[in-house]
Each structure stands twice: as structure tokens, then as C-alpha cells.
Write a protein that holds these residues in place. Structure first.
Motif, PDB file in Angstrom:
ATOM      1  N   ARG A 213      50.220  20.545 -69.517  1.00 17.64           N
ATOM      2  CA  ARG A 213      50.221  20.870 -70.953  1.00 17.64           C
ATOM      3  C   ARG A 213      49.414  22.145 -71.211  1.00 17.64           C
ATOM      4  O   ARG A 213      49.854  23.025 -71.960  1.00 17.64           O
ATOM      5  N   HIS A 214      48.240  22.247 -70.592  1.00 19.16           N
ATOM      6  CA  HIS A 214      47.414  23.431 -70.803  1.00 19.16           C
ATOM      7  C   HIS A 214      48.053  24.673 -70.184  1.00 19.16           C
ATOM      8  O   HIS A 214      47.906  25.787 -70.714  1.00 19.16           O
ATOM      9  N   GLY A 215      48.766  24.479 -69.084  1.00 23.63           N
ATOM     10  CA  GLY A 215      49.479  25.607 -68.491  1.00 23.63           C
ATOM     11  C   GLY A 215      50.563  26.145 -69.414  1.00 23.63           C
ATOM     12  O   GLY A 215      50.735  27.361 -69.549  1.00 23.63           O
ATOM     13  N   VAL A 216      51.287  25.230 -70.059  1.00 23.35           N
ATOM     14  CA  VAL A 216      52.324  25.647 -71.014  1.00 23.35           C
ATOM     15  C   VAL A 216      51.685  26.372 -72.190  1.00 23.35           C
ATOM     16  O   VAL A 216      52.169  27.418 -72.639  1.00 23.35           O
ATOM     17  N   GLY A 217      50.560  25.834 -72.697  1.00 22.64           N
ATOM     18  CA  GLY A 217      49.871  26.481 -73.808  1.00 22.64           C
ATOM     19  C   GLY A 217      49.389  27.875 -73.451  1.00 22.64           C
ATOM     20  O   GLY A 217      49.538  28.820 -74.234  1.00 22.64           O
ATOM     21  N   GLY A 218      48.810  28.018 -72.259  1.00 21.90           N
ATOM     22  CA  GLY A 218      48.357  29.329 -71.810  1.00 21.90           C
ATOM     23  C   GLY A 218      49.501  30.312 -71.677  1.00 21.90           C
ATOM     24  O   GLY A 218      49.365  31.499 -72.006  1.00 21.90           O
ATOM     25  N   PHE A 219      50.649  29.815 -71.193  1.00 20.11           N
ATOM     26  CA  PHE A 219      51.823  30.674 -71.052  1.00 20.11           C
ATOM     27  C   PHE A 219      52.300  31.161 -72.421  1.00 20.11           C
ATOM     28  O   PHE A 219      52.579  32.348 -72.608  1.00 20.11           O
ATOM     29  N   ILE A 220      52.372  30.255 -73.395  1.00 18.17           N
ATOM     30  CA  ILE A 220      52.817  30.627 -74.742  1.00 18.17           C
ATOM     31  C   ILE A 220      51.885  31.691 -75.335  1.00 18.17           C
ATOM     32  O   ILE A 220      52.338  32.710 -75.870  1.00 18.17           O
ATOM     33  N   GLY A 221      50.565  31.445 -75.236  1.00 19.62           N
ATOM     34  CA  GLY A 221      49.610  32.392 -75.802  1.00 19.62           C
ATOM     35  C   GLY A 221      49.612  33.734 -75.094  1.00 19.62           C
ATOM     36  O   GLY A 221      49.616  34.788 -75.745  1.00 19.62           O
TER      37      GLY A 221
END
Length: 273
Positions: A148-156
Motif C-alpha cells: 500500500r505504501h509503495g503504491v502511495g509513494g508511486f502516485i506521489g
């Protein structure tokens, strides 16, 4: 006199960019950044703006225009109760860290590298719009833990580096993980707030004092562009909304995919020549 005419021509180009991005935003529901950045990248060479700052100036200016629109959009979606607040809270820290990394890269990498990254991600967005239906999904729930945090970092990170709000990358990702489209759009609108404010400040700081920037600029943010693109896009968005009711949504997705693909090819051509 020559400088006045130059500024007038630049102002007209910025206003036209705002009208075009607002029209497409109303037609397709896409964030203005995915339109503003490639249009400005195409327009800037006609005004003698050096290649070394073209992409950075386009991205920084786009991010600044996203601040007011994302704030208004997020507030309205929150009031309607369609925003997934729990998911937003869990993703906010990783998105913010991604924004920091994406801004640092966007400010410091060479213009050609920046252009190549934008072109690569924009081509993926175009492919998504060209070859997937409205209800396509990868799984029925959002990943948890480190994923989940990896996806968030990718989006940002990608959004900050490309000069786009949360919608262009966030909505497809949330949708592919099972979020209803209304919830995906509402939640991604808040991504835009988390992304645009710190990223804009980063591009202002990163471009401060660069002698290649055109007037009037504050770092890698052109103030004339922000002042004209935002109101022009707000004027044109209702036109796009009205037009959208007379054109099939799937056809609209395909047409925008074609526009984006042509823009990407133009970017690749500029890198090759």
C-alpha cells in the motif's frame, strides 16, 4: 515594444492552454496537468524559452494551477460523502514522501531526462485509456502493508515529477483495486492537494534565480501562466461537460488517448533531434 508584444503573445498562449485543458477536463474528467504540461512544452519553444527549462517550467506552472482546483474539488467531494477518508489517511504519508522524491528529481534531473519520464508515463496513461473499458480492474481490494505504501509513494512521486494532480494516476490505480469510480475520483481529488502544494513550493525553490526563465516567473512557476490558465480552464470546463453528454464516453477516452499519444511522439522526436 517588442517585449510588450512578446508578453501579450505569451498571455494569449497561456489563456488558450487554459481553455483547452478546461474543455478536456469537462469532457473526460481528467486533471488539467496531463493536458497543460504537454501543451506548454509544445508552446514554449515558439517563445525562445531554452530547452533546458522548458519541461521544468511546464511542470512547475501546471502544479501551481492544480492548487486551487484540487482544493475546491476535494472540498466538494468530501461534502458529498463519496471520499474514502480512511484510505486517504493511510496513503497520505507515503504520497507525501513520494512527492518529496519526485520534486527533487524533477528539479535536478536534466530537461531531456524529465521529458523522457513524462513521455513514458503519459504513454502508459494513453494505453490505459485506449485499451481498457470503464470497469476494468486488477483485484477487488486495495493492497495492505508495504505494498500500500509503495503504491502511495508511486502516485506521489510520479505525479509531482509530471506536474499532474492525483486524478490522472490515482483514479486508474484506485479503480483497478476495486474502488467504485465515484469514490476513486473523490479520493484522488484529495491526492491533488497533498501533491500540488509541496511540489509547487519545491519547483519555486529549485528554479529560484535561474537566468534562463522567462518573465514573470517565480522559480519554475510562470506567474502569467497561472493567472490565465486557472480562470480560462474554469470558464471552459462547463463547455466540456455539456459536450460530453452528446458524445459516447468510450469514444472520448479513445480520442484523448490519441491526443496524448501524438503529444508523446512529439516529445520523443524532440529528444531524438
Amino acid at each position: 515594444m517588442t517585449e510588450v508584444l512578446w508578453l501579450l503573445a505569451l498571455a494569449l498562449a497561456m489563456g488558450a492552454t487554459g481553455l483547452f485543458s478546461g474543455l478536456l477536463a469537462g469532457l473526460l474528467g481528467v486533471g488539467g496537468g496531463i493536458v497543460i504540461v504537454p501543451v506548454l512544452f509544445t508552446v514554449f519553444p515558439f517563445f525562445g524559452i531554452p530547452e533546458s527549462v522548458q519541461m521544468k517550467l511546464a511542470v512547475g506552472t501546471s502544479l501551481a494551477t492544480i492548487i486551487p482546483t484540487s482544493l475546491v474539488s476535494a472540498r466538494k467531494h468530501f461534502a458529498k460523502g463519496t471520499m474514502d477518508v480512511a484510505l486517504l489517511r493511510s496513503l497520505a504519508p507515503s504520497i507525501a514522501l513520494g512527492v518529496l522524491a519526485g520534486t527533487l528529481l524533477g528539479v535536478h534531473v536534466q530537461g531531456s531526462v524529465h521529458t523522457a519520464v513524462f513521455a513514458a508515463i503519459a504513454m502508459l496513461v494513453a494505453a490505459n485509456m485506449a485499451f481498457t473499458g470503464v470497469d476494468w480492474r486488477l483485484r477487488d481490494s486495495f493492497p495492505t502493508g508495504p505494498a500500500r505504501h509503495g503504491v502511495g509513494g508511486f502516485i506521489g512521486g510520479i505525479s509531482a515529477m509530471m506536474g499532474i494532480g492525483g486524478g490522472t494516476v490515482g483514479v486508474p490505480i484506485l479503480s483497478m483495486f476495486g474502488a467504485p469510480i465515484r469514490s476513486a475520483v473523490a479520493t484522488a481529488s484529495a491526492f491533488g492537494v497533498i501533491i500540488s502544494i509541496p511540489a509547487t513550493l519545491g519547483f519555486v525553490y529549485g528554479g529560484w534565480g535561474d537566468p534562463a526563465l522567462p518573465p514573470p516567473s517565480l522559480g519554475y512557476v510562470n506567474l502569467l501562466g497561472v493567472a490565465l490558465i486557472v480562470p480560462a480552464s474554469l470558464i471552459a470546463t462547463p463547455w466540456g461537460v455539456n459536450l460530453a453528454h452528446s458524445i459516447p464516453p468510450l469514444l472520448l477516452k479513445r480520442l484523448f488517448a490519441g491526443f496524448l499519444a501524438l503529444t508523446v511522439l512529439r516529445m520523443w522526436w524532440s529528444l531524438a533531434t
